[in-house]
Scaffold this active site. Structure first.
Site, PDB file in Angstrom:
ATOM      1  CG  ASP A 161      47.535   8.049  -7.970  1.00 26.18           C
ATOM      2  OD1 ASP A 161      47.793   7.461  -7.039  1.00 26.18           O
ATOM      3  OD2 ASP A 161      45.728   7.844  -9.035  1.00 26.18           O
ATOM      4  CD  GLU A 195      46.868   4.266  -8.606  1.00 24.24           C
ATOM      5  OE1 GLU A 195      47.442   3.355  -7.976  1.00 24.24           O
ATOM      6  OE2 GLU A 195      45.852   5.208  -8.298  1.00 24.24           O
TER       7      GLU A 195
HETATM    8  N1  LIG Z   1      46.239  -2.662 -14.969  1.00 24.68           N
HETATM    9  C1  LIG Z   1      46.764  -2.127 -13.269  1.00 24.68           C
HETATM   10  N2  LIG Z   1      45.862  -1.957 -13.190  1.00 24.68           N
HETATM   11  C2  LIG Z   1      46.749  -1.708 -11.524  1.00 24.68           C
HETATM   12  C3  LIG Z   1      48.152  -2.012 -11.410  1.00 24.68           C
HETATM   13  N3  LIG Z   1      48.610  -1.757 -10.357  1.00 24.68           N
HETATM   14  C4  LIG Z   1      47.270  -1.648  -9.394  1.00 24.68           C
HETATM   15  N4  LIG Z   1      46.677  -0.975 -11.039  1.00 24.68           N
HETATM   16  C5  LIG Z   1      44.562  -0.827  -9.666  1.00 24.68           C
HETATM   17  O1  LIG Z   1      44.798   0.963 -10.218  1.00 24.68           O
HETATM   18  C6  LIG Z   1      43.635   1.050  -9.708  1.00 24.68           C
HETATM   19  C7  LIG Z   1      44.056   2.189  -8.598  1.00 24.68           C
HETATM   20  O2  LIG Z   1      42.523   2.784  -7.955  1.00 24.68           O
HETATM   21  P1  LIG Z   1      42.396   3.847  -6.793  1.00 24.68           P
HETATM   22  O3  LIG Z   1      43.338   3.815  -6.121  1.00 24.68           O
HETATM   23  O4  LIG Z   1      40.799   3.518  -6.621  1.00 24.68           O
HETATM   24  O5  LIG Z   1      42.349   5.344  -7.285  1.00 24.68           O
HETATM   25  P2  LIG Z   1      41.645   5.699  -9.087  1.00 24.68           P
HETATM   26  O6  LIG Z   1      41.108   5.114  -9.392  1.00 24.68           O
HETATM   27  O7  LIG Z   1      43.269   6.419  -9.980  1.00 24.68           O
HETATM   28  O8  LIG Z   1      41.028   6.679  -8.577  1.00 24.68           O
HETATM   29  P3  LIG Z   1      42.166   8.377  -8.172  1.00 24.68           P
HETATM   30  O9  LIG Z   1      43.668   8.043  -7.568  1.00 24.68           O
HETATM   31  O10 LIG Z   1      41.313   8.725  -7.174  1.00 24.68           O
HETATM   32  O11 LIG Z   1      41.737   9.458  -9.627  1.00 24.68           O
HETATM   33  C8  LIG Z   1      42.913  -0.217  -8.748  1.00 24.68           C
HETATM   34  O12 LIG Z   1      42.368  -0.382  -9.863  1.00 24.68           O
HETATM   35  C9  LIG Z   1      44.375  -1.385  -9.391  1.00 24.68           C
HETATM   36  O13 LIG Z   1      43.838  -2.344  -9.341  1.00 24.68           O
HETATM   37  C10 LIG Z   1      48.997  -2.473 -12.743  1.00 24.68           C
HETATM   38  O14 LIG Z   1      49.713  -3.120 -12.095  1.00 24.68           O
HETATM   39  N5  LIG Z   1      48.589  -2.352 -13.687  1.00 24.68           N
END
Ligand SMILES: Nc1nc2c(ncn2[C@@H]2O[C@H](COP(=O)(O)OP(=O)(O)OP(=O)(O)O)[C@@H](O)[C@H]2O)c(=O)[nH]1
Length: 308
Positions: free
Chosen positions: A175, A219
């Site tokens: 992740d 992500e």
């Molecule tokens: N740009 C983009 N963002 C994405 C995509 N899929 C998911 N995200 C974003 O990834 C972010 C994941 O956030 P969280 O699950 O809170 O995790 P994090 O901010 O990485 O925090 P930790 O995992 O705890 O380090 C969210 O803001 C989603 O909107 C994508 O295809 N493109």
């Protein structure tokens, strides 16, 4: 990309003159591969890249066309290659048997080159469309690596294979750290770009062909490594973590580093021996990922159940 390469036609006939005539008919548009027996055909059908179509004579000494077709259909790697049977008009053609064996069509000898060409063309065009559909069903649109659906299929296949061989299967959940902050700080388009770079880097860092990365969602990525023991898997996981750090993608909003990093949960087990289902292996890796996050991120948490 797909259409820039010549499609490959495997031509199987025990009579060299028939092969020569078919090659003459097809060689301007397709790459042709000759095979003079059923046994050779099976070998040549299983190469990389696979043929796109097989022209298969029915009456041959040794393995006949029906037996070859059955063997091809029994192998998951070759089962989707379309087969066109070739038969002399004088041989009473059992059409029903041909289609039941899995053929898509049949051509009678003596050949009329224009008809052979037309039939081959129809089936190769269908093959291109099927390949494209398969690709769309299995590839993640943003990152161009396998998607979760394909990962689930691969995991089930590798689970069964490693269960039979009693060898360890390694699975990593990965992740991107503080990715929400990344999107908030740099914008969603930059976020997409970052995910593409991370995916490409993970894919290129994996060296062994059976090791596969897929986008699990958002992500989050997943890696499966069949027949990999704890030590080997740990080494690869650490290499992946470092390779993302080395990209040095600026991440000013990260609470752990000034650049993009990943956390990894890695679980290694022998299927059915230490762990009962593929889903459980994913859950163990997921719990370890959660620990890696909780203990500061940009790190690997790992368990080797196959040592117990
Ligand atoms: N740009 C983009 N963002 C994405 C995509 N899929 C998911 N995200 C974003 O990834 C972010 C994941 O956030 P969280 O699950 O809170 O995790 P994090 O901010 O990485 O925090 P930790 O995992 O705890 O380090 C969210 O803001 C989603 O909107 C994508 O295809 N493109």
């Amino acid at each position: 990309m797909v259409s820039s390469k010549k499609q490959r036609v495997l031509i199987v006939d025990d009579i060299a003159e028939n092969i020569r005539m078919l090659i003459e008919t097809l060689k301007s548009e397709y790459a042709t591969i000759p095979a003079t027996s059923g046994e050779i055909a099976i070998e040549k059908a299983n190469t990389d890249p696979l043929p796109d179509l097989i022209l298969l004579d029915i009456l041959m000494p040794g393995m006949d066309g029906y037996a070859v077709c059955a063997a091809l259909k029994a192998n998951p790697r070759t089962q989707d290659i379309p087969v066109i049977f070739i038969t002399a008009v004088s041989e009473a053609m059992d059409e029903e048997r041909a289609f039941k064996a899995g053929a898509v069509d049949y051509i009678t000898k003596p050949f009329v080159p224009a008809v052979v060409k037309a039939r081959v063309q129809v089936h190769l065009e269908l093959k291109l469309k099927n390949d494209l559909l398969q690709r769309l069903a299995h590839i993640d649109g943003l990152t161009n690596i396998y998607n979760r659906r394909k990962f689930n299929e691969l995991l089930d296949e590798e689970w069964k294979r490693t269960q039979r061989s009693r060898s360890p299967l390694a699975l990593m959940m990965i992740d991107v750290d503080y990715f929400k902050n990344y999107n908030d700080f740099y914008g969603h388009t930059a976020g997409d770009d970052c995910l593409r770079r991370v995916a490409r880097c993970l894919d290129q860092t994996l060296q062994r062909p059976p090791d596969t990365v897929a986008r699990y969602g958002g992500e989050e990525f997943v890696v499966i490594m069949p027949e990999t023991n704890g030590q080997g898997a740990q080494y690869v996981a650490e290499m992946l973590r470092k390779s993302i750090e080395e990209l040095q993608i600026p991440h000013e909003a990260s609470c752990c580093c000034g650049h993009v990093t990943i956390s990894i949960g890695l679980a290694v087990a022998i299927p059915e021996v230490q762990i009962g289902t593929p889903r459980e292996l994913v859950d163990v890796a997921d719990r370890l990922l959660y620990e890696a996050k909780a203990q500061g991120r940009n790190q690997l948490h790992f368990t080797d159940l196959s040592k117990n």
